[in-house]
Design a protein around this motif. Structure first.
Motif, PDB file in Angstrom:
ATOM      1  N   VAL A  47      33.944  -7.226  23.811  1.00  0.00           N
ATOM      2  CA  VAL A  47      34.496  -5.852  24.327  1.00  0.00           C
ATOM      3  C   VAL A  47      33.815  -5.020  25.262  1.00  0.00           C
ATOM      4  CG1 VAL A  47      35.773  -3.856  23.551  1.00  0.00           C
ATOM      5  CG2 VAL A  47      35.993  -5.977  22.038  1.00  0.00           C
ATOM      6  N   GLN A  48      34.118  -4.884  26.162  1.00  0.00           N
ATOM      7  CA  GLN A  48      33.297  -4.011  27.423  1.00  0.00           C
ATOM      8  C   GLN A  48      34.138  -2.527  27.480  1.00  0.00           C
ATOM      9  OE1 GLN A  48      30.807  -5.832  27.516  1.00  0.00           O
ATOM     10  NE2 GLN A  48      30.609  -5.905  29.785  1.00  0.00           N
ATOM     11  N   LEU A  49      33.118  -1.534  27.319  1.00  0.00           N
ATOM     12  CA  LEU A  49      33.536  -0.061  27.670  1.00  0.00           C
ATOM     13  C   LEU A  49      33.563   0.131  29.081  1.00  0.00           C
ATOM     14  CD1 LEU A  49      31.986   1.588  24.711  1.00  0.00           C
ATOM     15  CD2 LEU A  49      33.963   0.532  24.607  1.00  0.00           C
ATOM     16  N   ALA A  50      32.979  -0.473  29.621  1.00  0.00           N
ATOM     17  CA  ALA A  50      32.813  -0.310  31.293  1.00  0.00           C
ATOM     18  C   ALA A  50      32.143  -1.594  31.575  1.00  0.00           C
ATOM     19  CB  ALA A  50      32.027   0.986  31.630  1.00  0.00           C
ATOM     20  N   PRO A  51      32.021  -1.775  32.969  1.00  0.00           N
ATOM     21  CA  PRO A  51      31.147  -3.208  33.426  1.00  0.00           C
ATOM     22  C   PRO A  51      29.736  -2.999  33.055  1.00  0.00           C
ATOM     23  CG  PRO A  51      32.618  -2.155  35.142  1.00  0.00           C
ATOM     24  CD  PRO A  51      32.609  -1.027  34.099  1.00  0.00           C
ATOM     25  N   GLU A  52      29.291  -4.031  32.186  1.00  0.00           N
ATOM     26  CA  GLU A  52      27.953  -4.030  32.031  1.00  0.00           C
ATOM     27  C   GLU A  52      27.604  -3.034  30.547  1.00  0.00           C
ATOM     28  OE1 GLU A  52      25.643  -6.510  32.703  1.00  0.00           O
ATOM     29  OE2 GLU A  52      27.361  -7.270  34.089  1.00  0.00           O
ATOM     30  N   LEU A  53      28.778  -2.553  29.924  1.00  0.00           N
ATOM     31  CA  LEU A  53      28.453  -1.571  28.863  1.00  0.00           C
ATOM     32  C   LEU A  53      29.342  -2.290  27.654  1.00  0.00           C
ATOM     33  CD1 LEU A  53      27.197   1.031  28.187  1.00  0.00           C
ATOM     34  CD2 LEU A  53      29.359   1.952  28.559  1.00  0.00           C
ATOM     35  N   PRO A  54      28.670  -2.848  26.854  1.00  0.00           N
ATOM     36  CA  PRO A  54      29.361  -3.396  25.714  1.00  0.00           C
ATOM     37  C   PRO A  54      29.678  -2.524  24.581  1.00  0.00           C
ATOM     38  CG  PRO A  54      27.023  -4.170  25.577  1.00  0.00           C
ATOM     39  CD  PRO A  54      27.122  -3.457  26.794  1.00  0.00           C
ATOM     40  N   LEU A  55      30.520  -2.700  23.668  1.00  0.00           N
ATOM     41  CA  LEU A  55      31.045  -2.066  22.637  1.00  0.00           C
ATOM     42  C   LEU A  55      29.692  -1.606  21.712  1.00  0.00           C
ATOM     43  CD1 LEU A  55      33.397  -0.508  20.949  1.00  0.00           C
ATOM     44  CD2 LEU A  55      33.415  -2.796  19.766  1.00  0.00           C
ATOM     45  N   GLU A  56      29.210  -2.696  21.425  1.00  0.00           N
ATOM     46  CA  GLU A  56      27.691  -2.338  20.557  1.00  0.00           C
ATOM     47  C   GLU A  56      26.839  -1.095  21.111  1.00  0.00           C
ATOM     48  OE1 GLU A  56      29.248  -6.612  20.159  1.00  0.00           O
ATOM     49  OE2 GLU A  56      28.878  -5.318  22.054  1.00  0.00           O
ATOM     50  N   GLU A  57      26.859  -0.985  22.480  1.00  0.00           N
ATOM     51  CA  GLU A  57      26.005   0.161  23.118  1.00  0.00           C
ATOM     52  C   GLU A  57      26.682   1.133  22.450  1.00  0.00           C
ATOM     53  OE1 GLU A  57      22.831   1.454  25.276  1.00  0.00           O
ATOM     54  OE2 GLU A  57      23.367  -0.599  24.424  1.00  0.00           O
ATOM     55  N   PHE A  58      27.817   1.602  22.414  1.00  0.00           N
ATOM     56  CA  PHE A  58      28.092   2.906  21.767  1.00  0.00           C
ATOM     57  C   PHE A  58      27.755   3.120  20.336  1.00  0.00           C
ATOM     58  CE2 PHE A  58      31.205   5.222  19.352  1.00  0.00           C
ATOM     59  CZ  PHE A  58      31.394   6.597  19.711  1.00  0.00           C
TER      60      PHE A  58
END
Length: 107
Positions: free
Chosen positions: A69-80
């Motif tokens: 799941v991507q929140l934005a390009p190159e920003l995966p859900l796990e980063e949140f």
């Protein structure tokens, strides 16, 4: 796709919540203030991430370890959840160190 990294982050966040509740560190002391600090810290680091992504410094990482799941390009859900863990750990540590200094040297 694997959820192992996300599960690890959620387990670690659960540990931070347990420590917070048990030792009255961050959210248990002042929930509103803690929520504001947490939201500000997370917003700062997510903007930092987006800036790094825009500059080509940060990238998504190993997709085999991520949910997909991507929140934005190159920003995966796990980063949140990583940013949440980073902020929560920092504030719990700040509370512990503040208490230690106050016990040692007084308020």
């Amino acid at each position: 796709m694997s959820a192992l990294y996300l599960i690890g982050l959620l387990v670690a966040l659960t540990g931070m919540v347990v420590l917070d509740l048990r030792f009255r560190l961050f959210f248990r002391v002042s929930p509103v203030r803690a929520a504001i600090v947490m939201a500000a810290g997370m917003a700062f680091f997510l903007v930092w991430d987006l800036a790094g992504i825009g500059l080509g410094v940060f990238f998504r990482g190993n997709p085999a370890l991520l949910v997909g799941v991507q929140l934005a390009p190159e920003l995966p859900l796990e980063e949140f959840f990583f940013v949440a863990l980073l902020c929560y750990t920092t504030m719990n540590l700040f509370a512990v160190l503040t208490r230690a200094v106050e016990r040692r040297f007084g308020p």
